[in-house]
Design an enzyme around this catalytic site. Structure first.
Site, PDB file in Angstrom:
ATOM      1  N   GLU A 120      -0.387  -1.164  10.489  1.00  0.00           N
ATOM      2  CA  GLU A 120      -1.182  -2.386  10.287  1.00  0.00           C
ATOM      3  C   GLU A 120      -2.674  -2.069  10.197  1.00  0.00           C
ATOM      4  O   GLU A 120      -3.385  -2.641   9.386  1.00  0.00           O
ATOM      5  CB  GLU A 120      -0.930  -3.394  11.420  1.00  0.00           C
ATOM      6  CG  GLU A 120       0.499  -3.903  11.517  1.00  0.00           C
ATOM      7  CD  GLU A 120       0.904  -4.852  10.392  1.00  0.00           C
ATOM      8  OE1 GLU A 120       0.058  -5.204   9.548  1.00  0.00           O
ATOM      9  OE2 GLU A 120       2.094  -5.232  10.355  1.00  0.00           O
ATOM     10  N   ARG A 124      -4.448  -3.014   6.610  1.00  0.00           N
ATOM     11  CA  ARG A 124      -5.398  -4.132   6.643  1.00  0.00           C
ATOM     12  C   ARG A 124      -6.835  -3.638   6.774  1.00  0.00           C
ATOM     13  O   ARG A 124      -7.696  -4.001   5.975  1.00  0.00           O
ATOM     14  CB  ARG A 124      -5.060  -5.088   7.779  1.00  0.00           C
ATOM     15  CG  ARG A 124      -3.644  -5.628   7.666  1.00  0.00           C
ATOM     16  CD  ARG A 124      -3.413  -6.810   8.579  1.00  0.00           C
ATOM     17  NE  ARG A 124      -1.978  -7.001   8.775  1.00  0.00           N
ATOM     18  CZ  ARG A 124      -1.404  -8.152   9.110  1.00  0.00           C
ATOM     19  NH1 ARG A 124      -2.134  -9.223   9.302  1.00  0.00           N
ATOM     20  NH2 ARG A 124      -0.096  -8.245   9.278  1.00  0.00           N
ATOM     21  N   ASP A 271      10.464  -1.589   2.618  1.00  0.00           N
ATOM     22  CA  ASP A 271       9.686  -2.085   1.471  1.00  0.00           C
ATOM     23  C   ASP A 271       8.540  -1.233   0.911  1.00  0.00           C
ATOM     24  O   ASP A 271       8.641  -0.656  -0.166  1.00  0.00           O
ATOM     25  CB  ASP A 271       9.190  -3.524   1.739  1.00  0.00           C
ATOM     26  CG  ASP A 271       8.517  -3.735   3.097  1.00  0.00           C
ATOM     27  OD1 ASP A 271       8.205  -2.742   3.770  1.00  0.00           O
ATOM     28  OD2 ASP A 271       8.293  -4.903   3.467  1.00  0.00           O
ATOM     29  N   GLU A 405       4.742 -12.297  -0.932  1.00  0.00           N
ATOM     30  CA  GLU A 405       5.535 -11.439  -1.839  1.00  0.00           C
ATOM     31  C   GLU A 405       5.994 -12.136  -3.119  1.00  0.00           C
ATOM     32  O   GLU A 405       6.067 -11.509  -4.182  1.00  0.00           O
ATOM     33  CB  GLU A 405       6.740 -10.855  -1.097  1.00  0.00           C
ATOM     34  CG  GLU A 405       6.380  -9.842  -0.006  1.00  0.00           C
ATOM     35  CD  GLU A 405       5.832 -10.472   1.267  1.00  0.00           C
ATOM     36  OE1 GLU A 405       6.032 -11.692   1.467  1.00  0.00           O
ATOM     37  OE2 GLU A 405       5.185  -9.753   2.060  1.00  0.00           O
ATOM     38  N   THR A 491      -0.597  -2.282  -0.053  1.00  0.00           N
ATOM     39  CA  THR A 491       0.453  -3.254   0.276  1.00  0.00           C
ATOM     40  C   THR A 491      -0.102  -4.503   0.954  1.00  0.00           C
ATOM     41  O   THR A 491       0.628  -5.461   1.195  1.00  0.00           O
ATOM     42  CB  THR A 491       1.584  -2.609   1.107  1.00  0.00           C
ATOM     43  OG1 THR A 491       2.723  -3.468   1.079  1.00  0.00           O
ATOM     44  CG2 THR A 491       1.151  -2.373   2.550  1.00  0.00           C
TER      45      THR A 491
END
Ligand code: DMJ
Length: 505
Positions: A120, A124, A271, A405, A491
């Protein structure tokens, strides 16, 4: 011997871009413009409320009008600021961008202690800072990204070099025997101390840029010594390990380098590993052929073993548990329509057509999961069993937390086909968000998409500003705004530049 300090040549990088970052053309129809402006207004509303009630916290709680800190970022704050920066910039919300930048300059503190998710923090914070640096050339974003990147390196000190999921960011305060600084742990919930495919497989894009900007190969794979080459080493372990039917299970032991459990998913836990393979190749200006081959092979195994068609004719990607299929797709898995379309552009002949069809069918199935709900927003997971077709069958899977998504796939499919339906579908989402998720002080997730009077979850996720609103905005932009020729999106939808190698200095 003293070497001259490394300096990244920003001006040269800007000259390498094929298109102006915020686009050069206009001349579009008034409806498209009006829709884009509406999405810009939504971003301003989301930001203004975060700023008013939660600036410096990680997310806004829009019902109670306060901030949320959570436990994903190990003492780091301002997740929404960092996630919002590049979206504010792209949307030309200049004043708001300056507010966010000022917070980074004056209040963003990296000297924190606490357990953070490596994944994360990378997608981010590192992703958001890197993207904003490349877009603006402002040094503060680069230096914060590099400083934070250094703090992540100890996570790779494992017998295999595969990082664990949780890292202590601290260098000050008191370390204890149980939680020494720079140490890493596996998630308590991950089976038998394993590391997660989508976590250790989603570092490559950002770490290559950390090396590029610092001149220090420690982040990337250029170093020949495996222990000094985190992301290169991850590749090596993955290419060596045996894959059941060519598939990549989601849990790997960082100690032995072998799979811990045979659960395969293109949704949560798997993913973005697949996403970073194809995007590594694109970001390398199509030089990283190892990544392309791994992507092609993985997609072939997925097509062979996981892609199914429902009784009602909907194409979906099932999950796999030790050879048994679970006929379920998570909202997270809906990014794959966009990914497969992106990859298809670079395949030849039959394969290209087959993959474009697959991408369109998956995106259409994900659209069905939205249209079959009362709110026209999709559930967290939907199933294709016991008579259900793209609907949630469990109470616990009916929620929508402002995830990106599905609109992400609309954006890619629009850019790659220009079929108007993708813009129509995106506009349906805008209207549903306005109707069911917009509250007095921001946007909130909802607990049940199958009721027109949903309860709100009181959370404005930072990825709503980073991704959902950015992808919606880009869906109504000309193709040269953050052109796919110049950028790959990490992502978390933070744009990182393609390393154009044919640049004439
Ligand atoms: C985001 O943080 C990223 O898109 C990640 O890849 C998956 N989860 C959220 C959005 O749903």
């Amino acid at each position: 011997e003293t070497r001259a300090p490394f300096r990244f040549d920003y001006e040269r990088f800007r000259r390498s871009l094929r298109h102006p970052v915020r686009g050069g053309r206009s001349g579009e129809d008034p409806e498209t413009r009006a829709r884009r402006m509406k999405i810009k207004e939504m971003m301003k509303f989301a930001w203004d409320n975060y700023k008013q009630y939660a600036l410096g916290k990680n997310e806004l709680r829009p019902l109670t009008k306060n901030g949320h800190i959570g436990n994903m970022f190990g003492g780091l704050r301002g997740a929404t600021v960092i996630d919002a920066l590049d979206t504010l910039y792209i949307m030309e919300l200049e004043e708001e961008f300056q507010e966010a930048k000022q917070w980074v300059e004056k209040s963003f503190d990296l000297n924190v202690n606490g357990e953070a998710s490596l994944f994360e923090v990378n997608i981010r914070y590192i992703g958001g800072l890197l993207a904003t640096y490349y877009l603006t050339g402002e040094e503060v974003f680069k230096s914060k990204a590099l400083e934070l990147g250094e703090k992540l390196l100890p996570a790779f000190n494992t017998p295999t070099g595969i990082p664990r999921g949780v890292i202590n960011l601290g260098r000050q305060g008191t370390a204890s025997a149980a939680f020494p600084f720079g140490m890493s742990w596996s998630w308590g919930w991950a089976s038998a101390g394993s590391s997660i495919l989508a976590e250790f497989g989603t570092l490559h894009l950002e770490f290559l840029h950390l090396s590029e900007l610092s001149g220090n190969p420690v982040f990337a794979e250029k170093a020949s010594e495996p222990s000094l080459a985190p992301v290169g080493n991850i590749r090596r372990v993955l290419s060596r390990v045996e894959k059941p039917q060519g598939l990549y299970p989601n849990f790997l032991s960082p100690v032995t380098g072998s799979w811990v459990q045979h659960h395969v998913s293109i949704g949560g836990l798997g993913d973005s590993f697949y996403e970073y393979l194809i995007k590594s190749w694109l970001m390398s200006d199509k030089k990283d052929s190892e990544a392309k081959k791994m992507y092609d092979d993985a997609l072939e195994a997925i097509e062979k073993h996981l892609v199914k068609k429902s009784a009602g004719g909907l194409t979906y990607i099932a999950e796999w548990r030790g050879g048994i299929l679970d006929h379920k797709m998570g909202h997270l898995a809906c990014f794959s329509g966009g990914m497969i379309a992106l990859g298809a552009q670079h395949s030849a002949g039959d394969r290209r057509q087959r993959h474009m069809e697959l991408a369109a069918e998956i995106t259409s199935t994900c659209h069905e999961s939205y249209t079959r709900s009362d709110t026209k927003l999709g559930p967290e997971a939907f199933r294709f069993d016991a008579g259900s077709e793209a609907t949630a069958t469990r109470l616990s899977e009916r929620y929508y937390i402002l995830r990106p998504e599905v609109v992400e796939s609309y954006m890619y499919l629009w850019r790659l086909t220009h079929q108007p339906k993708y813009r129509h579908w995106g506009w349906e989402v805008v209207q549903a968000l306005e109707k069911y998720c917009r509250v007095e002080a921001g946007f909130s997730g909802i607990r049940d998409v199958y009721t027109t009077t949903p309860t709100h979850d009181n959370m404005q996720q930072s990825f709503f500003l980073a991704e959902t609103l950015k992808y919606l905005y880009l869906l109504f932009c000309e193709d040269d705004v953050l052109s796919l020729e110049d950028w790959v999106f990490n992502t978390e939808a933070h744009p990182l530049p393609v390393n154009h190698t044919d640049l004439k200095a």
